[in-house]
Enzyme design. Structure first.
Site, PDB file in Angstrom:
ATOM      1  N   LYS A   6       3.266   1.374  16.393  1.00  0.00           N
ATOM      2  CA  LYS A   6       4.321   1.238  15.401  1.00  0.00           C
ATOM      3  C   LYS A   6       4.322   2.438  14.462  1.00  0.00           C
ATOM      4  O   LYS A   6       5.370   2.927  14.067  1.00  0.00           O
ATOM      5  CB  LYS A   6       4.141  -0.055  14.603  1.00  0.00           C
ATOM      6  CG  LYS A   6       5.232  -0.299  13.571  1.00  0.00           C
ATOM      7  CD  LYS A   6       5.030  -1.619  12.856  1.00  0.00           C
ATOM      8  CE  LYS A   6       6.157  -1.847  11.829  1.00  0.00           C
ATOM      9  NZ  LYS A   6       5.992  -3.120  11.096  1.00  0.00           N
ATOM     10  N   GLN A   7       3.136   2.868  14.092  1.00  0.00           N
ATOM     11  CA  GLN A   7       3.002   4.096  13.317  1.00  0.00           C
ATOM     12  C   GLN A   7       1.649   4.714  13.625  1.00  0.00           C
ATOM     13  O   GLN A   7       0.732   4.038  14.075  1.00  0.00           O
ATOM     14  CB  GLN A   7       3.187   3.866  11.825  1.00  0.00           C
ATOM     15  CG  GLN A   7       2.181   2.973  11.152  1.00  0.00           C
ATOM     16  CD  GLN A   7       2.643   2.595   9.748  1.00  0.00           C
ATOM     17  OE1 GLN A   7       3.642   1.938   9.566  1.00  0.00           O
ATOM     18  NE2 GLN A   7       1.895   3.002   8.758  1.00  0.00           N
ATOM     19  N   TRP A  61       0.823  -1.207   0.000  1.00  0.00           N
ATOM     20  CA  TRP A  61       0.000   0.000   0.000  1.00  0.00           C
ATOM     21  C   TRP A  61       0.858   1.258   0.000  1.00  0.00           C
ATOM     22  O   TRP A  61       0.369   2.355  -0.270  1.00  0.00           O
ATOM     23  CB  TRP A  61      -0.940   0.008   1.209  1.00  0.00           C
ATOM     24  CG  TRP A  61      -0.271   0.279   2.539  1.00  0.00           C
ATOM     25  CD1 TRP A  61       0.745  -0.413   3.100  1.00  0.00           C
ATOM     26  CD2 TRP A  61      -0.604   1.309   3.474  1.00  0.00           C
ATOM     27  NE1 TRP A  61       1.080   0.109   4.322  1.00  0.00           N
ATOM     28  CE2 TRP A  61       0.266   1.170   4.582  1.00  0.00           C
ATOM     29  CE3 TRP A  61      -1.545   2.326   3.492  1.00  0.00           C
ATOM     30  CZ2 TRP A  61       0.222   2.009   5.688  1.00  0.00           C
ATOM     31  CZ3 TRP A  61      -1.592   3.161   4.609  1.00  0.00           C
ATOM     32  CH2 TRP A  61      -0.726   3.003   5.676  1.00  0.00           C
ATOM     33  N   ASP A  62       2.151   1.073   0.277  1.00  0.00           N
ATOM     34  CA  ASP A  62       3.093   2.193   0.291  1.00  0.00           C
ATOM     35  C   ASP A  62       2.970   3.039  -0.976  1.00  0.00           C
ATOM     36  O   ASP A  62       3.039   4.269  -0.940  1.00  0.00           O
ATOM     37  CB  ASP A  62       4.532   1.678   0.387  1.00  0.00           C
ATOM     38  CG  ASP A  62       4.767   0.767   1.581  1.00  0.00           C
ATOM     39  OD1 ASP A  62       3.797   0.160   2.057  1.00  0.00           O
ATOM     40  OD2 ASP A  62       5.913   0.646   2.019  1.00  0.00           O
ATOM     41  N   GLU A 116       0.922  -1.931  13.175  1.00  0.00           N
ATOM     42  CA  GLU A 116       1.000  -3.391  13.185  1.00  0.00           C
ATOM     43  C   GLU A 116       1.440  -3.968  14.530  1.00  0.00           C
ATOM     44  O   GLU A 116       1.658  -5.173  14.632  1.00  0.00           O
ATOM     45  CB  GLU A 116       1.932  -3.861  12.064  1.00  0.00           C
ATOM     46  CG  GLU A 116       1.365  -3.555  10.686  1.00  0.00           C
ATOM     47  CD  GLU A 116       2.351  -3.785   9.553  1.00  0.00           C
ATOM     48  OE1 GLU A 116       1.915  -3.784   8.396  1.00  0.00           O
ATOM     49  OE2 GLU A 116       3.573  -3.960   9.842  1.00  0.00           O
TER      50      GLU A 116
END
Length: 969
Positions: A593-594, A339-340, A481
């Site tokens: 994580k983000q 998806w980046d 994640e």
């Protein structure tokens, strides 16, 4: 030319040029990633032409995938085109033997051009200069070019160069190529190979030219390695040049790729013409894509570098490939598409190279069948995009991962099953491309089908909660994640809600504008009125965990009930929080994580119609930013944090996050740059600058800027493509720069560049012992910054001495001091001095010494820094010493600068007072108590960088920052 220097990595950052100044074999593999060149069709890691025992060479062609049986599909390491073995009187040139006398490697971003300059001494003592150049042609994507120039320095001798095409390329021990055919004729070579599973053929041809010497040619081929050996006599001072032009085709573009490569090579005019075409092609690309930053040379280079990495991965002429998560620069993630691309990379291309954006999205159209197969496998309707995709769109995420502990349990990789937001990420990207470009034909023929078929997937994936009377999405993984099996992830739910609204709008648009296409898709996808009504109901009743009373968006259902965490309690650290806490431990805590929620608010904030507003953004920023593992969590996090930080007015923090993101590969800050470029981080840097710092928001009509420029940025200039028109933005601070342009630095000597205090103390103590004065180290500390006479008068006190006696004592002390400093050398420089002086000189800053000592000149000579100093003002230069400003004013005049253009670096209050009295800015080294009212206070020069110090001086001049003694640059 503006430059800054990166510590430890031996990199110099100029506006367009990245320079490596030393060869460090421990950094070989990560630097191979850093110095990758490419043109979107293919790329080549920055391996040495002559090879190295520790190298990981790779050439990747986008779309050339093959299977490793039972394991995975991966991007294939193609035959090595670089191979160039140089032997000098029987000794082979290689940097792991002999002596590297000088070394410089440069990547010219403006031209997509890599060069390397080496002076090498062989084990037997022969010295030779070698200059290598290489580039992947942007004007003709199938061509690569290499030039090597050799100049013997101190010998005449026999040199042989073996030039070849190496088909024995492997992916970490696995060979994908079957060798079919090869050939050699004079200095022309060709090779034909085929992948084992996917049956893709590749043809490669090379043409070699030698000039500057007459030599003989020999066939040196072996199976799988067509090669030619050129042998000639070389003479000291004579330069010999070898050029190697290479053409590459695969069966994806040509039925007979080997013949196509040979035919194309026969019509290429030569290296120099190809280089001119290269420069023209890159100039056209940068005209659209460049971001100009004035006032921060480091930011300028690192931004251009990250954009360059995206541009050399861009599929200019191919709509059946995309940009892998590690671009085409390494084996990380096996060349898979995430998806980046749509979420982090596509915005850059939509607004600078829309043709590339169209190709990237059309890849998703061509892989719809793979997405449909995945949906059917899981029992859903429509299209469910793979978390990791390759050539067909089928899921290629490994089901299991291996633990670091050889006795540990295998790790189940749940992303392939549960990280389903990718389908809406793609649909949103399709809509955004359409919205920004108004490319109605593409939307009709490709985009609509993607949006509608993925909407059908969601209508079968959501669940209805009878008790709540709302729709839910359960058992998912959001972008964060660290939490793997959650319900009602806010990012996922809100994006799905938006996606389904987009699907309804697209269907209505098609029905009105292209009714035949609407009817076709309605029948093909079985989009019934009942299903469209279901979409509408989900839009209206999908549960979004947002509390309008607090303004907080809960990351997922139950997140606020998890154990809270203070990340500062775990500092310092060099690992992710998941590595520290374990998978289960991290999932039980509010550590990210983000930043899911911040990313969601950023996406929604791009449009006024969906924007939650700055108040909501600030509240969620303050809640989630401090819980995000921004240093060792996801590499996608820092730039998003920076984008949001700029949006809420935290501009200094935004620039810190921006550099953290931008240096992940350049300085290998996470230790994994050898695996390839972090593509999403490159794209998110563009977003952080354009959408965060420039504050671009899309109104009903066009993009507008609401800038948040850092105080030291003097200018931010860029272009954006919007609905057929190029919008130019040239942003500057609303007021004049807070800090006048600094062009000179004036350094005190003792306590700043070196510590001669001990030498002075010993000389004064010897004199005091001779004369019977009471004197100790505490008394010596009070002499800091004073002239020799003032120091002596303070020691003498009220004792009666004649002028002759005073002069005699001064002469004795000076003699003792001069005797003692004869042993001083460069090792006596204080930490950080050399690096900082070199950084200033590279940035074009003039440097002077402003010392009351009359021995300043010999000390500078013995310290070995005289070549770095433009002027010296010492005890002989002026009558009045510090705190009078005369010494520093004299130094400024010797530099040819105004006082306001100079910064004084001092370690004593009297020196700081002198700088301020002269109208200069002052940097104090040591404690605030000792240096008084300096603009900026630092513990030392160790670890300090000019770009960071500029920020501090700007803020200090604005009255926002005074003491940096605990904050190193």
């Amino acid at each position: 030319m503006n430059t800054t220097i990166a510590p430890n990595s031996h990199l110099i950052y100029q506006d367009w040029i990245l320079t490596e100044t030393q060869f460090n074999p421990d950094q070989l593999n990560y630097k191979e990633t850093v110095f990758t060149i490419g043109n979107g069709y293919l790329s080549s890691r920055g391996s040495f032409e002559e090879g190295h025992p520790s190298e990981i060479p790779a050439t990747f062609i986008n779309g050339v995938y093959d299977d490793i049986p039972l394991f995975y599909t991966e991007l294939v390491n193609c035959p090595d085109w670089l191979s160039l073995r140089i032997t000098i009187d029987g000794e082979e040139f290689c940097l792991n033997q002999g002596d590297v006398l000088s070394y410089k490697r440069q990547l010219d971003l403006r031209r997509g051009f890599l060069s390397r300059n080496v002076r090498w001494r062989s084990p037997s003592g022969k010295t030779i200069d070698l200059f290598f150049e290489q580039f992947a042609s942007l004007s003709n994507l199938h061509l690569l070019a290499l030039r090597c120039q050799l100049t013997p320095v101190d010998f005449d001798g026999r040199i042989q160069i073996q030039v070849g095409l190496n088909s024995y390329a492997e992916n970490q021990g696995f060979g994908h190529w079957i060798r079919l055919n090869q050939g050699q004729s004079d200095t022309n070579l060709w090779l034909q190979v085929r992948t084992k599973s996917s049956q893709i053929q590749l043809g490669m041809a090379a043409k070699v030219t030698l000039s500057g010497a007459k030599g003989t040619t020999e066939d040196d081929s072996v199976p799988g390695y067509p090669a030619v050996k050129l042998i000639f006599q070389a003479f000291a001072g004579q330069t010999v040049s070898l050029e190697k032009l290479v053409s590459v085709f695969t069966s994806r573009e040509a039925d007979e790729p080997a013949q196509a490569a040979r035919t194309q090579l026969s019509s290429v005019s030569g290296y120099d013409d190809l280089l001119k075409q290269q420069e023209q092609a890159w100039n056209a690309v940068w005209q659209r894509s460049d971001i100009l930053i004035e006032g921060d040379s480091k930011a300028q280079l690192i931004v251009r570098y990250n954009l360059f990495q995206l541009l050399i991965s861009a599929p200019w002429n191919d709509d059946r490939v995309s940009i892998p998560a590690k671009t085409l620069s390494g084996l990380g993630y096996r060349g898979h598409i995430f998806w980046d691309t749509e979420f982090f990379i596509l915005p850059f291309f939509i607004h600078t190279q829309p043709e590339v954006a169209r190709n990237l999205l059309t890849y998703r159209y061509h892989t719809l069948e793979g997405a449909r197969r995945k949906a059917a496998h899981y029992g859903y309707r429509g299209a469910m995009y793979a978390w990791e995709s390759a050539d067909t769109g089928d899921e290629v995420t490994p089901r299991w991962g291996t633990p670091d502990d050889p006795y540990g349990e295998d790790i189940r990789i749940w992303c392939r099953d549960r990280e389903v937001h990718i389908s809406s990420d793609i649909a949103a990207a399709v809509w955004w491309y359409w919205y920004a470009t108004q490319d109605h034909e593409w939307m009709r023929d490709y985009g609509a089908e993607i949006v509608l078929d993925t909407a059908l997937f969601w209508s079968s994936r959501v669940e209805y909660n009878v008790k709540r009377e709302c729709w839910e999405i359960r058992g998912v993984i959001g972008p964060d994640e660290y939490h793997e099996n959650v319900d009602n992830n806010a990012f996922t739910n809100r994006l799905v809600q938006w996606h389904l609204q987009i699907a309804l709008n697209v269907y209505n648009w098609l029905s009105i504008t292209y009714p035949e296409k609407a009817a076709q898709l309605e029948k093909q996808l079985q989009i019934t009125p009942q299903r469209r009504q279901c979409w509408q109901d989900i839009v209206a009743n999908l549960w979004i965990p947002y509390d309008p009373n607090t303004g907080l968006v809960e990351q997922f259902e139950g997140f606020f009930q998890l154990e809270d965490i203070n990340l500062d309690d775990y500092e310092p650290r060099t690992r992710s929080m998941q590595a520290i806490l374990g998978i289960k431990g991290a999932s039980q805590r509010q550590v990210l994580k983000q930043p899911d929620v911040l990313m969601l608010l950023f996406v929604m904030g791009k449009l006024a119609a969906t924007d939650y507003g700055v108040d909501v953004l600030k509240k969620n920023w303050h809640y989630y930013a401090r819980r995000t593992d921004v240093t060792y969590g996801s590499s996608l996090g820092p730039a998003i944090q920076g984008l949001v930080a700029a949006s809420v007015g935290e501009v200094e923090l935004a620039t810190q996050y921006l550099k953290l993101a931008a240096l992940v590969d350049l300085e290998d800050t996470r230790g994994n740059a050898a695996d390839g470029i972090h593509a999403a981080s490159c794209g998110s840097i563009w977003m952080a600058i354009i959408l965060g710092i420039a504050g671009i928001q899309i109104t009903e009509d066009e993009p507008v800027a609401r800038p948040h420029l850092p105080p030291h940025w003097q200018r931010l200039k860029f272009k954006l493509y919007w609905r057929g028109v190029w919008k130019e933005f040239d942003l500057k601070p609303e007021t004049e720069p807070l800090v006048p342009e600094i062009q000179g630095f004036i350094f005190d000597l003792d306590g700043v560049l070196t510590d001669t205090a001990e030498f002075h103390y010993q000389a004064w103590q010897r004199l005091a012992d001779e004369e019977g004065f009471p004197f100790d180290r505490q008394a010596n500390e009070t002499l800091r910054g004073l002239s020799r006479r003032e120091s002596l008068m303070r020691i003498v006190g009220n004792r009666p001495y004649s002028e002759d006696q005073i002069l005699e004592m001064m002469e004795h002390k000076n003699r003792y001091y001069v005797e003692s400093i004869k042993t001083i050398s460069q090792k006596d420089l204080l930490p950080g001095v050399i690096d900082f002086l070199d950084e200033l000189r590279s940035a074009g800053i003039k440097i002077a010494i402003g010392s009351a000592s009359k021995n300043a000149r010999p000390v500078i000579e013995q310290l070995g820094i005289a070549d770095r100093i433009n002027a010296i003002a010492d005890g002989y230069s002026v009558q009045q010493s510090k705190p009078a400003p005369d010494l520093f004013l004299y130094a400024a005049s010797q530099l040819g600068l105004k006082p306001s253009q100079c910064v004084v670096v001092e370690d004593a209050a009297s020196g700081v007072q002198a700088a301020l009295a002269g109208g200069m800015r002052a940097v104090g080294l040591g404690s605030t108590q000792r240096v008084g009212a300096a603009h900026v206070v630092l513990p030392s020069l160790e670890g300090i960088h000019w770009s960071d110090l500029q920020v501090k001086l700007a803020q200090a001049s604005n009255g926002t920052l005074k003491d940096f003694s605990s904050k190193r640059g």
